[in-house]
Write an enzyme that holds these catalytic residues in place. Sequence first.
Site, PDB file in Angstrom:
ATOM      1  N   GLY A  44       0.841  -1.189   0.000  1.00 22.96           N
ATOM      2  CA  GLY A  44       0.000   0.000   0.000  1.00 22.96           C
ATOM      3  C   GLY A  44       0.875   1.236   0.000  1.00 22.96           C
ATOM      4  N   ARG A  73       0.906  -4.581  12.006  1.00 22.04           N
ATOM      5  CA  ARG A  73       0.164  -4.772  13.247  1.00 22.04           C
ATOM      6  C   ARG A  73       0.710  -6.003  13.965  1.00 22.04           C
ATOM      7  NH1 ARG A  73      -1.036  -0.304  13.302  1.00 22.04           N
ATOM      8  NH2 ARG A  73      -3.057   0.707  13.004  1.00 22.04           N
ATOM      9  N   GLU A 102      -0.292  -4.130  23.635  1.00 23.65           N
ATOM     10  CA  GLU A 102       0.474  -2.924  23.892  1.00 23.65           C
ATOM     11  C   GLU A 102      -0.186  -2.136  25.018  1.00 23.65           C
ATOM     12  OE1 GLU A 102       0.736  -0.811  20.190  1.00 23.65           O
ATOM     13  OE2 GLU A 102       1.778  -2.440  19.162  1.00 23.65           O
ATOM     14  N   HIS A 118       5.741   1.437  19.414  1.00 26.55           N
ATOM     15  CA  HIS A 118       4.725   1.842  18.435  1.00 26.55           C
ATOM     16  C   HIS A 118       4.845   3.334  18.102  1.00 26.55           C
ATOM     17  CE1 HIS A 118       0.500   0.624  16.819  1.00 26.55           C
ATOM     18  NE2 HIS A 118       1.103   1.478  16.008  1.00 26.55           N
ATOM     19  N   SER A 159      -3.257  -7.230  -4.710  1.00 27.73           N
ATOM     20  CA  SER A 159      -3.302  -6.902  -6.136  1.00 27.73           C
ATOM     21  C   SER A 159      -1.994  -6.235  -6.536  1.00 27.73           C
ATOM     22  CB  SER A 159      -4.480  -5.964  -6.443  1.00 27.73           C
ATOM     23  OG  SER A 159      -4.430  -4.810  -5.630  1.00 27.73           O
TER      24      SER A 159
END
Length: 317
Positions: free
Chosen positions: A154, A235, A264, A283, A177
Site C-alpha cells: 500500500g 500490526r 500494547e 509503536h 493486487s
Amino acid sequence: MKVLVTRQIPERFIEDLQSVADVEMYGEKLKAMPREELLNKSRDADVVITMMSDQIDREYLDSCPELKAVINLAVGYDNIDVDYAKEKGVIVCNTPDVLTETTAELGFTLMLITARRIIEAAQLVAAGEWKGWEPYLMAGTDVYRKSVGIYGMGSIGTAFARRCKGFDMDIMYHTRSRHEDAERELGAKYVSFDELLQADYIVCTAPLTKETADIFNKDTFRKMNDHAIFINIGRGGHVVEEDLLAAVQNGDIAAAGLDVLREEPVKEGHPFLKENKIVVLPHIGSATVETRDAMIQLCVDNAKQVIRGQEPKTPVQ
C-alpha cells in the site's frame, strides 16, 4: 453537540473543536481511557475521537444512541467493528496518507538499526563493557544491495520501497493486487508469498485483516533464510509471537525488529525484551511532531465536517 476525545491532545486542537461543539477530553497523560469510563462518557457523545487502544465493538456501539461518528487517530482501524458501525449509521474515519512517509521512515530506520545491531552496541558502551576495537565487535550485516520482501504494497509499503531503491536493494513484494506503478518506477517485482520469504529482509507493512492475521508463524519463519531479518511495522496481530521468539532463538532467522506487538504496551518480563536479537520499539511509526499534528488536525477537521452535516474528509470506505 458533544465531542469526546479519549486521550490528551494539545489545547489548540480542543479550542478548534470548541468552535462547533462541547468538548470533553480524557485527563490522564500516557494512559488509555478505562473501558468503563469510555462507555459512560460516550453515552451522550455525538462524535468520539478514538485511539487504537479503544475497542469500538458491538457493546460500545449499542451503548451510544447519539453517536454519529468515530474518528480514529490512526490509519488502521482494526479496533473498530466497521461493518456494525455502518449498520448503526455511524460514520468511521481514519487518518490515511498524512503518516505514510513518517511510518516508512521509521520502518527503514528499524531495519538499519536491527541489521547493524545499533541498540546492542549502544548498550555495550553505556554498560562500560567496550574494552577496545576488535575486527568483529558488534558486526552486523549489510543492507546495501540486499534483497527485501515487502508484505503489503500500500502507500506505506511503496514509501518503504522508495527508500530501499536508494540503497540499491532488490525489491520484491506481495499484496492482494499488483502495484504496477511500483513495478515501473521502483523496479519492484511481484512474487508469491513463499518467494517473498526468501528475501534477506522481510518487512510487514500490511493492514490487519482476517486473511493476514497470524500469517507470520512457525511455518513461514522456517521458510525464511537463517540470515533473514524480519521487520514488522504493520500490526502485532500479523505475528504469532511465540513462533517468532523460537525462530530467533533456534537460528531459523537472524533477528527481528518490531514497532508493533499483539498487546500494547508491552508487559514487564515479555520474553522479547530479554532477547538481544529482537529490537522492540513503543509503536512510534508516525511519532514525529509534524505528523502527529497533521493527524490530529485531520481528526478535528473530520469531526467539524460531521457536526456541520457535511461529508468528512477521510471516511473509511
